[in-house]
Design an enzyme around this catalytic site. Sequence first.
Site, PDB file in Angstrom:
ATOM      1  N   HIS A 189       0.828  -1.210   0.000  1.00  0.00           N
ATOM      2  CA  HIS A 189       0.000   0.000   0.000  1.00  0.00           C
ATOM      3  C   HIS A 189       0.863   1.262   0.000  1.00  0.00           C
ATOM      4  CE1 HIS A 189      -3.533  -2.418   1.962  1.00  0.00           C
ATOM      5  NE2 HIS A 189      -3.364  -2.692   0.680  1.00  0.00           N
TER       6      HIS A 189
HETATM    7  C1  LIG Z   1      -0.708  -6.949  -5.544  1.00  0.00           C
HETATM    8  C2  LIG Z   1      -1.374  -5.749  -4.965  1.00  0.00           C
HETATM    9  C3  LIG Z   1      -2.536  -5.916  -4.202  1.00  0.00           C
HETATM   10  C4  LIG Z   1      -3.170  -4.798  -3.647  1.00  0.00           C
HETATM   11  N1  LIG Z   1      -4.374  -4.974  -3.002  1.00  0.00           N
HETATM   12  C5  LIG Z   1      -5.077  -3.884  -2.608  1.00  0.00           C
HETATM   13  C6  LIG Z   1      -6.388  -4.012  -2.089  1.00  0.00           C
HETATM   14  O1  LIG Z   1      -6.979  -5.091  -2.058  1.00  0.00           O
HETATM   15  N2  LIG Z   1      -7.002  -2.887  -1.627  1.00  0.00           N
HETATM   16  C7  LIG Z   1      -6.399  -1.661  -1.672  1.00  0.00           C
HETATM   17  O2  LIG Z   1      -6.990  -0.684  -1.204  1.00  0.00           O
HETATM   18  N3  LIG Z   1      -5.176  -1.505  -2.223  1.00  0.00           N
HETATM   19  C8  LIG Z   1      -4.519  -2.582  -2.716  1.00  0.00           C
HETATM   20  N4  LIG Z   1      -3.303  -2.415  -3.322  1.00  0.00           N
HETATM   21  C9  LIG Z   1      -2.795  -1.054  -3.506  1.00  0.00           C
HETATM   22  C10 LIG Z   1      -3.518  -0.304  -4.645  1.00  0.00           C
HETATM   23  O3  LIG Z   1      -3.853  -1.164  -5.696  1.00  0.00           O
HETATM   24  C11 LIG Z   1      -2.562   0.806  -5.113  1.00  0.00           C
HETATM   25  O4  LIG Z   1      -2.263   1.639  -4.018  1.00  0.00           O
HETATM   26  C12 LIG Z   1      -3.158   1.669  -6.228  1.00  0.00           C
HETATM   27  O5  LIG Z   1      -3.644   0.868  -7.285  1.00  0.00           O
HETATM   28  C13 LIG Z   1      -2.070   2.611  -6.712  1.00  0.00           C
HETATM   29  O6  LIG Z   1      -2.568   3.417  -7.740  1.00  0.00           O
HETATM   30  P1  LIG Z   1      -1.585   4.416  -8.509  1.00  0.00           P
HETATM   31  O7  LIG Z   1      -2.400   5.056  -9.558  1.00  0.00           O
HETATM   32  O8  LIG Z   1      -0.910   5.252  -7.492  1.00  0.00           O
HETATM   33  O9  LIG Z   1      -0.457   3.488  -9.162  1.00  0.00           O
HETATM   34  P2  LIG Z   1      -0.573   2.238 -10.132  1.00  0.00           P
HETATM   35  O10 LIG Z   1      -1.976   1.728 -10.186  1.00  0.00           O
HETATM   36  O11 LIG Z   1       0.486   1.294  -9.715  1.00  0.00           O
HETATM   37  O12 LIG Z   1      -0.273   2.835 -11.573  1.00  0.00           O
HETATM   38  C14 LIG Z   1       0.997   3.220 -12.037  1.00  0.00           C
HETATM   39  C15 LIG Z   1       1.055   2.958 -13.536  1.00  0.00           C
HETATM   40  O13 LIG Z   1       2.141   3.683 -14.073  1.00  0.00           O
HETATM   41  C16 LIG Z   1       2.847   2.865 -14.974  1.00  0.00           C
HETATM   42  N5  LIG Z   1       4.216   3.367 -15.016  1.00  0.00           N
HETATM   43  C17 LIG Z   1       5.110   3.365 -14.013  1.00  0.00           C
HETATM   44  N6  LIG Z   1       6.254   3.943 -14.408  1.00  0.00           N
HETATM   45  C18 LIG Z   1       6.070   4.330 -15.686  1.00  0.00           C
HETATM   46  C19 LIG Z   1       6.898   4.991 -16.631  1.00  0.00           C
HETATM   47  N7  LIG Z   1       8.148   5.363 -16.330  1.00  0.00           N
HETATM   48  N8  LIG Z   1       6.401   5.214 -17.875  1.00  0.00           N
HETATM   49  C20 LIG Z   1       5.133   4.844 -18.199  1.00  0.00           C
HETATM   50  N9  LIG Z   1       4.306   4.212 -17.328  1.00  0.00           N
HETATM   51  C21 LIG Z   1       4.773   3.964 -16.079  1.00  0.00           C
HETATM   52  C22 LIG Z   1       2.726   1.467 -14.403  1.00  0.00           C
HETATM   53  O14 LIG Z   1       2.977   0.479 -15.379  1.00  0.00           O
HETATM   54  C23 LIG Z   1       1.292   1.486 -13.869  1.00  0.00           C
HETATM   55  O15 LIG Z   1       0.375   1.069 -14.851  1.00  0.00           O
HETATM   56  C24 LIG Z   1      -2.628  -3.507  -3.855  1.00  0.00           C
HETATM   57  C25 LIG Z   1      -1.460  -3.340  -4.608  1.00  0.00           C
HETATM   58  C26 LIG Z   1      -0.842  -4.443  -5.179  1.00  0.00           C
HETATM   59  C27 LIG Z   1       0.396  -4.240  -6.012  1.00  0.00           C
END
Ligand SMILES: Cc1cc2nc3c(=O)[nH]c(=O)nc-3n(C[C@H](O)[C@H](O)[C@H](O)COP(=O)(O)OP(=O)(O)OC[C@H]3O[C@@H](n4cnc5c(N)ncnc54)[C@H](O)[C@@H]3O)c2cc1C
Length: 492
Positions: free
Chosen positions: A433
């Site tokens: 998280h």
């Molecule tokens: C296995 C797992 C299980 C989880 N389970 C839960 C749950 O059940 N409940 C909950 O509340 N939270 C859960 N979480 C946490 C939650 O899913 C994340 O906190 C949330 O999805 C993060 O969103 P974000 O938009 O910050 O990043 P992300 O959704 O990680 O998005 C980042 C995106 O940017 C892309 N990216 C990264 N670097 C680059 C770059 N240099 N160039 C182009 N693209 C790039 C990546 O490929 C990705 O698609 C879990 C996380 C994981 C990994």
Amino acid sequence: MAAVGGFPESADVVVVGAGSCGSVLAGRLSEDPERNVVVVESGPGHRGPEEFPPDLNDAGVLPVGPNSRWTWPYPVELTSGRSGWIARGRVLGGSGAVNGGYFVRAQVEDFGDWPASWSYEQVLPFYRAIETDWDFTGQWHGTDGPIPVRREPLEAWHPISSAFADVAHAAGHPDDPDKNAPGSKGIGPVPLNIRDGVRVGPASAYLIPNLDRPNLTVRSDTTVTRVLFSGTRVTGLEVSTTSEVRMIRTSEVVLTAGAVATPHLLMLSGIGDADHLSALGIPVVADLPEVGAEFTDHPEIVVPYRYRRPVTRTRRTPALQVTLNTGAIEMRPYTASFGDLIPGAGAGKPCLGVVLMRPHSRGEIRLLSADPGDVPRVSYRYLESADDRRTLRDAVSHAEELMHAGPMSRLLEPEPIELSDQWLADHLGTSLHLSGSCRMGVNEDESVVDERCRVHGVDGLFVVDTSILPTVPSRGPHATAVMVALRASTFL
Ligand SMILES: Cc1cc2nc3c(=O)[nH]c(=O)nc-3n(C[C@H](O)[C@H](O)[C@H](O)COP(=O)(O)OP(=O)(O)OC[C@H]3O[C@@H](n4cnc5c(N)ncnc54)[C@H](O)[C@@H]3O)c2cc1C
């Protein structure tokens, strides 16, 4: 899988990462037909629901094992001398496309760490707008948002969920039927963004239905390696594919690359602690020491047991159906071992997760080199706080009592626990998280972005992902990430 869209030379705004937050932003920003929106996603894409990879649909597994095609694996240090690895989603939908489907709001008091303009009252309309709650209506719940939120009905509960709820009630914990209501605490079903066994994440809700908009280009299988500046003004991005390095011209960039990749990209682009960047030969654009500093996550102690009799779990059973939230602790009776939940993870034992939801320990992300191909160093520094160790030891003791009580002891036999700091370290994991690696704040010395998600000290650069949460919420962060992105879309 083919990239979605041709190679864009320029854009009005580029969203970096089509994960949970990036999907919401791309969908919302491209509602204005006059705005040319480009999304660059490092992972694979798909052009519509029919191309959605079937193994991402199945919410009964987490497709993040060592051979996953949908993740970035990062080596990490969880606590001194104890290494591990974490996965982050790398596909349209990001981590929200591979996660556990536990979709719960932060608690009212969590917003005490946020700037005043992000109080619970101000964010509530956005929490409501993202969801349709199938179980509850009224002032706290949404009725027409694109993400379904529902709880598992009692008749679908796995034996571990029922037995754990029974012993928690018997131990005096209050019933907690609606974990998305303010003041929620106790034992109850978790809100899930799962419909008919399928995750309905931000990509399916906000991005994929809009891929045919002429002003929206999603360039998948393409990695942003640097934000480019003229002085302190954004002029574009350097991106790389398997075959070439190219530029995209733009005056507005929104980093939504997630809480590890966003600080990584900022530092590669010259935004971070000036001494750290200079030592690696990176020209400094803005001296912001808080980039990558003092992040938070939920340390999770895995308490293993064995079943006394075989139990069955269907493919539709989510990883988690109920939790006990008490004080700073969340207990999670997982419906399967991580070996069964994560394809390719190897054998695992069934376990109860004992998770510290308000940790004092703070982690750090730092570059190992100026090469974008090198992963950064991620140090969690879990268990460094004596308070955290004490709270977790007490919680594991309580978990042990619950596991030896009535219905739990008839169902399972816990492994012997010799409770000590060493035992905690030996059973330590993380909830994945990670938050707060580029914190939002009003004071430039203590944060990376302001209340409007603008990176301090530069023009045209925004961050909208879980890296800007001031601290990790005391519940899972996913619903909060989507709420933040939806709200940010109103002022970007
Ligand atoms: C296995 C797992 C299980 C989880 N389970 C839960 C749950 O059940 N409940 C909950 O509340 N939270 C859960 N979480 C946490 C939650 O899913 C994340 O906190 C949330 O999805 C993060 O969103 P974000 O938009 O910050 O990043 P992300 O959704 O990680 O998005 C980042 C995106 O940017 C892309 N990216 C990264 N670097 C680059 C770059 N240099 N160039 C182009 N693209 C790039 C990546 O490929 C990705 O698609 C879990 C996380 C994981 C990994």
